[in-house]
Design an enzyme around this catalytic site. Structure first.
Site, PDB file in Angstrom:
ATOM      1  N   ALA A 192       0.817  -1.222   0.000  1.00 46.70           N
ATOM      2  CA  ALA A 192       0.000   0.000   0.000  1.00 46.70           C
ATOM      3  C   ALA A 192       0.850   1.272   0.000  1.00 46.70           C
ATOM      4  O   ALA A 192       0.407   2.328   0.452  1.00 46.70           O
ATOM      5  CB  ALA A 192      -0.964   0.016   1.187  1.00 46.70           C
ATOM      6  N   ARG A 193       2.064   1.152  -0.507  1.00 50.18           N
ATOM      7  CA  ARG A 193       2.981   2.291  -0.632  1.00 50.18           C
ATOM      8  C   ARG A 193       3.413   2.880   0.711  1.00 50.18           C
ATOM      9  O   ARG A 193       3.936   3.996   0.778  1.00 50.18           O
ATOM     10  CB  ARG A 193       2.375   3.395  -1.513  1.00 50.18           C
ATOM     11  CG  ARG A 193       2.115   2.959  -2.966  1.00 50.18           C
ATOM     12  CD  ARG A 193       3.399   2.490  -3.630  1.00 50.18           C
ATOM     13  NE  ARG A 193       3.251   2.225  -5.049  1.00 50.18           N
ATOM     14  CZ  ARG A 193       3.147   1.008  -5.582  1.00 50.18           C
ATOM     15  NH1 ARG A 193       3.134  -0.065  -4.804  1.00 50.18           N
ATOM     16  NH2 ARG A 193       3.071   0.856  -6.889  1.00 50.18           N
TER      17      ARG A 193
END
Length: 214
Positions: A192-193
């Site tokens: 999710a970065r």
């Protein structure tokens, strides 16, 4: 033709995480760990790094070069001192270098001031270079416009004859640059970065470790 949808391209980074407890006590040991893992993983040219500079005009430029030494003093690479990057480093002696190990979902960012390495250090490295690379350093007016490739190949052939049967000396316009780090960041991709970014930052004679938001 169908164009690739750049906006839809994304990878989910799931290979690993990075915590402060994982880090070596100093950045050089941590670098050695990671580059050893990059070598073991079969990364092509794991010592390749993207070096960014900006000259007196402030215009940035980047290119890939090969790191040839990493120590507590910093990161060394060699190049033509008349090249565009060397002119920029002379005008504005700061640089950033990124080691992009995409298959491992990792990067290392080194940022700091630069200086030329000592001539004897350049000579020691030069003696290890393949003869073809030595000839290439003499033949290429790096960053200058040339009419065609044949000009370069003709110059290479001419130099082969000139230096036949003897050692090739270091060109007066060629040598090393040392990036002396102010910061060294170890970047590990995460889901999710929410990537892990842990940075060693010079504080006087000591180094602080900081976590940066992704």
């Amino acid at each position: 033709m169908t164009h690739p949808d750049l906006a839809a391209m994304r990878e989910s980074y799931t290979l690993s995480g990075l915590s402060v407890e994982d880090l070596a006590p100093d950045w050089t040991t941590q670098f050695e760990r990671w580059i050893a893992q990059a070598v073991s993983a079969g990364i092509t040219e794991p010592n390749a790094m993207v070096v960014a500079t900006a000259g007196a005009d402030g215009h940035p430029a980047s290119r890939t070069v090969l790191a040839k030494e990493v120590s507590a003093a910093g990161v060394v690479f060699y190049t033509n001192y008349d090249s565009a990057k060397s002119r920029a480093l002379t005008e504005n002696p700061w640089a950033s270098a990124t080691f992009p190990w995409y298959p491992l979902q990792r990067q290392i960012h080194v940022r700091g001031s630069v200086r030329r390495v000592e001539p004897e250090r350049t000579a020691a490295y030069w003696a290890q270079r393949p003869r073809g690379s030595q000839l290439g350093a003499w033949a290429s007016p790096q960053s200058e416009v040339v009419p065609d490739r044949e000009v370069l190949e003709a110059r290479q052939t001419e130099l082969e004859r000139e230096f036949e049967g003897r050692d090739i000396p270091v060109p007066p316009h060629w040598g090393g640059w040392l990036i002396e780090p102010e910061t060294v960041e170890f970047w590990q991709g995460r889901v999710a970065r929410l990537h892990d970014r842990l940075r060693y930052r010079r504080a006087g004679s000591a180094w602080l470790v900081e976590r940066l938001a992704p």
